[in-house]
Design a protein around this motif. Structure first.
Motif, PDB file in Angstrom:
ATOM      1  N   ILE A 147      -1.129 -13.504  -2.971  1.00 21.51           N
ATOM      2  CA  ILE A 147      -2.574 -13.705  -3.008  1.00 21.51           C
ATOM      3  C   ILE A 147      -2.998 -14.286  -4.363  1.00 21.51           C
ATOM      4  CG2 ILE A 147      -4.818 -12.551  -2.970  1.00 21.51           C
ATOM      5  CD1 ILE A 147      -3.620 -10.595  -0.924  1.00 21.51           C
ATOM      6  N   ARG A 148      -2.524 -13.668  -5.416  1.00 19.53           N
ATOM      7  CA  ARG A 148      -2.942 -14.079  -6.770  1.00 19.53           C
ATOM      8  C   ARG A 148      -1.899 -14.876  -7.525  1.00 19.53           C
ATOM      9  NH1 ARG A 148      -4.761  -8.620  -6.737  1.00 19.53           N
ATOM     10  NH2 ARG A 148      -2.944  -7.999  -7.944  1.00 19.53           N
ATOM     11  N   GLY A 149      -0.690 -14.894  -7.014  1.00 24.33           N
ATOM     12  CA  GLY A 149       0.357 -15.601  -7.724  1.00 24.33           C
ATOM     13  C   GLY A 149       0.944 -14.798  -8.859  1.00 24.33           C
ATOM     14  N   SER A 150       0.594 -13.521  -8.932  1.00 21.92           N
ATOM     15  CA  SER A 150       1.159 -12.681  -9.985  1.00 21.92           C
ATOM     16  C   SER A 150       1.931 -11.544  -9.337  1.00 21.92           C
ATOM     17  CB  SER A 150       0.032 -12.092 -10.848  1.00 21.92           C
ATOM     18  OG  SER A 150      -0.796 -11.250 -10.073  1.00 21.92           O
ATOM     19  N   LEU A 151       2.752 -10.889 -10.125  1.00 22.38           N
ATOM     20  CA  LEU A 151       3.534  -9.797  -9.571  1.00 22.38           C
ATOM     21  C   LEU A 151       2.660  -8.618  -9.239  1.00 22.38           C
ATOM     22  CD1 LEU A 151       6.283  -9.137  -8.651  1.00 22.38           C
ATOM     23  CD2 LEU A 151       6.893  -8.382 -10.931  1.00 22.38           C
ATOM     24  N   GLY A 152       1.597  -8.422  -9.947  1.00 18.77           N
ATOM     25  CA  GLY A 152       0.580  -7.449  -9.584  1.00 18.77           C
ATOM     26  C   GLY A 152       1.065  -6.021  -9.478  1.00 18.77           C
ATOM     27  N   LYS A 153       1.983  -5.583 -10.315  1.00 20.60           N
ATOM     28  CA  LYS A 153       2.439  -4.181 -10.249  1.00 20.60           C
ATOM     29  C   LYS A 153       1.325  -3.238 -10.635  1.00 20.60           C
ATOM     30  CE  LYS A 153       7.272  -4.797 -10.722  1.00 20.60           C
ATOM     31  NZ  LYS A 153       8.488  -4.216 -11.080  1.00 20.60           N
ATOM     32  N   ARG A 154       1.324  -2.086  -9.995  1.00 26.89           N
ATOM     33  CA  ARG A 154       0.280  -1.100 -10.273  1.00 26.89           C
ATOM     34  C   ARG A 154       0.825   0.009 -11.119  1.00 26.89           C
ATOM     35  NH1 ARG A 154      -2.575  -0.877  -4.390  1.00 26.89           N
ATOM     36  NH2 ARG A 154      -2.740  -3.081  -4.228  1.00 26.89           N
ATOM     37  N   PHE A 170       0.789  -1.229   0.000  1.00 27.48           N
ATOM     38  CA  PHE A 170       0.000   0.000   0.000  1.00 27.48           C
ATOM     39  C   PHE A 170       0.827   1.288   0.000  1.00 27.48           C
ATOM     40  CE2 PHE A 170      -2.756  -3.232   2.017  1.00 27.48           C
ATOM     41  CZ  PHE A 170      -3.677  -3.314   0.986  1.00 27.48           C
ATOM     42  N   ILE A 171       2.091   1.214   0.392  1.00 28.41           N
ATOM     43  CA  ILE A 171       2.924   2.418   0.387  1.00 28.41           C
ATOM     44  C   ILE A 171       3.902   2.389  -0.793  1.00 28.41           C
ATOM     45  CG2 ILE A 171       4.677   3.733   1.664  1.00 28.41           C
ATOM     46  CD1 ILE A 171       3.117   2.937   4.216  1.00 28.41           C
ATOM     47  N   ARG A 172       4.645   1.297  -0.900  1.00 28.83           N
ATOM     48  CA  ARG A 172       5.589   1.193  -2.019  1.00 28.83           C
ATOM     49  C   ARG A 172       4.902   0.764  -3.318  1.00 28.83           C
ATOM     50  NH1 ARG A 172      11.070  -1.534   0.288  1.00 28.83           N
ATOM     51  NH2 ARG A 172      12.242   0.077  -0.792  1.00 28.83           N
ATOM     52  N   ARG A 173       3.775   0.111  -3.187  1.00 30.58           N
ATOM     53  CA  ARG A 173       2.987  -0.356  -4.333  1.00 30.58           C
ATOM     54  C   ARG A 173       3.808  -1.208  -5.306  1.00 30.58           C
ATOM     55  NH1 ARG A 173      -2.064   1.826  -4.696  1.00 30.58           N
ATOM     56  NH2 ARG A 173      -2.460   3.545  -3.278  1.00 30.58           N
ATOM     57  N   ASP A 174       4.560  -2.165  -4.727  1.00 31.08           N
ATOM     58  CA  ASP A 174       5.410  -3.004  -5.571  1.00 31.08           C
ATOM     59  C   ASP A 174       4.871  -4.424  -5.753  1.00 31.08           C
ATOM     60  OD1 ASP A 174       5.987  -4.011  -3.049  1.00 31.08           O
ATOM     61  OD2 ASP A 174       8.039  -3.273  -3.015  1.00 31.08           O
ATOM     62  N   GLY A 175       3.651  -4.686  -5.265  1.00 27.16           N
ATOM     63  CA  GLY A 175       2.979  -5.953  -5.540  1.00 27.16           C
ATOM     64  C   GLY A 175       3.419  -7.142  -4.716  1.00 27.16           C
ATOM     65  N   VAL A 176       4.124  -6.914  -3.614  1.00 27.40           N
ATOM     66  CA  VAL A 176       4.594  -8.034  -2.793  1.00 27.40           C
ATOM     67  C   VAL A 176       3.427  -8.873  -2.276  1.00 27.40           C
ATOM     68  CG1 VAL A 176       5.697  -8.611  -0.594  1.00 27.40           C
ATOM     69  CG2 VAL A 176       6.813  -7.050  -2.164  1.00 27.40           C
ATOM     70  N   LEU A 177       2.437  -8.231  -1.699  1.00 28.80           N
ATOM     71  CA  LEU A 177       1.292  -8.963  -1.157  1.00 28.80           C
ATOM     72  C   LEU A 177       0.468  -9.593  -2.279  1.00 28.80           C
ATOM     73  CD1 LEU A 177      -0.307  -9.782   1.360  1.00 28.80           C
ATOM     74  CD2 LEU A 177      -1.523  -7.608   1.201  1.00 28.80           C
ATOM     75  N   SER A 178       0.321  -8.888  -3.369  1.00 29.75           N
ATOM     76  CA  SER A 178      -0.464  -9.403  -4.497  1.00 29.75           C
ATOM     77  C   SER A 178       0.072 -10.732  -5.008  1.00 29.75           C
ATOM     78  CB  SER A 178      -0.476  -8.399  -5.650  1.00 29.75           C
ATOM     79  OG  SER A 178      -1.145  -7.229  -5.267  1.00 29.75           O
ATOM     80  N   ARG A 179       1.387 -10.874  -5.047  1.00 31.06           N
ATOM     81  CA  ARG A 179       1.909 -12.125  -5.594  1.00 31.06           C
ATOM     82  C   ARG A 179       1.741 -13.291  -4.626  1.00 31.06           C
ATOM     83  NH1 ARG A 179       8.411 -11.957  -6.428  1.00 31.06           N
ATOM     84  NH2 ARG A 179       9.023 -11.962  -4.250  1.00 31.06           N
TER      85      ARG A 179
END
Length: 188
Positions: free
Chosen positions: A181-188, A170-179
């Motif tokens: 959860i979804r298995g993807s890098l999830g960059k925003r 949520f601060i760095r927005r680098d997708g660490v948590l997303s990957r």
């Protein structure tokens, strides 16, 4: 994808991670409830048995998780981490992995050294033999304290792990948590 990729976690890692995380959360809550002094003794006994059952489940899943970790590729760290951050993240992950084995083993030692000799029946179905430790009040007290200290230590590491994951997401927005959860890098 079941296996980890170069930059992503596979479903095998994700499922093991979240199953163990949810079980640990439940064990912590159950651990606080079952030691309350005002609890009905019959309910308390039942809660201890559930705690042992879920603890043995965490131990089994954690052994599988260690084997999975040893035999699977590790996704690269997200871009932008300093060498210190990358080493710190690796250290916390390894400590968490070790704790998911050490805490249940210490709990198993508590049950094994108890002078009450109560068997461990996982979910009232599977008898787990006691560890080859001599039952005594002193040994039980030692392992009870060890189990509690390890559990508190693991709880602290879990909080650190969660804060870091939320910071990255949520601060760095680098997708660490997303990957995770979804298995993807999830960059925003």
């Amino acid at each position: 994808m079941l296996l980890n990729g170069h930059e992503t976690f596979g479903w095998g890692t994700i499922i093991l991670h979240w199953m163990i995380a949810l079980l640990i959360l439940g064990l912590i809550v159950l651990g606080f409830i079952m030691v309350r002094p005002d609890i009905d003794p019959e309910l308390q006994f039942s809660l201890y048995q559930w705690h042992k059952s879920f603890g043995m489940t965490v131990l089994a899943l954690s052994v599988i998780r260690v084997i999975w970790w040893l035999t699977n590729r590790h996704p690269a760290s997200v871009k932008g981490l300093s060498p210190l951050e990358a080493r710190s993240a690796s250290a916390v992950h390894l400590l968490l992995l070790a704790m998911t084995i050490a805490v249940p083993l210490a709990g198993w030692a508590v049950a094994s050294t108890s002078t009450l000799g109560i068997p461990t029946l996982v979910f009232n179905r599977v008898l787990v033999p006691h560890l080859p430790l001599r039952p005594s009040a002193e040994a039980e007290a030692f392992w009870t304290t060890t189990h509690a200290l390890l559990a508190y230590g693991m709880g602290g590491l879990v909080v650190l792990h969660m804060v870091a994951a939320f910071h990255h997401e949520f601060i760095r927005r680098d997708g660490v948590l997303s990957r995770m959860i979804r298995g993807s890098l999830g960059k925003r």
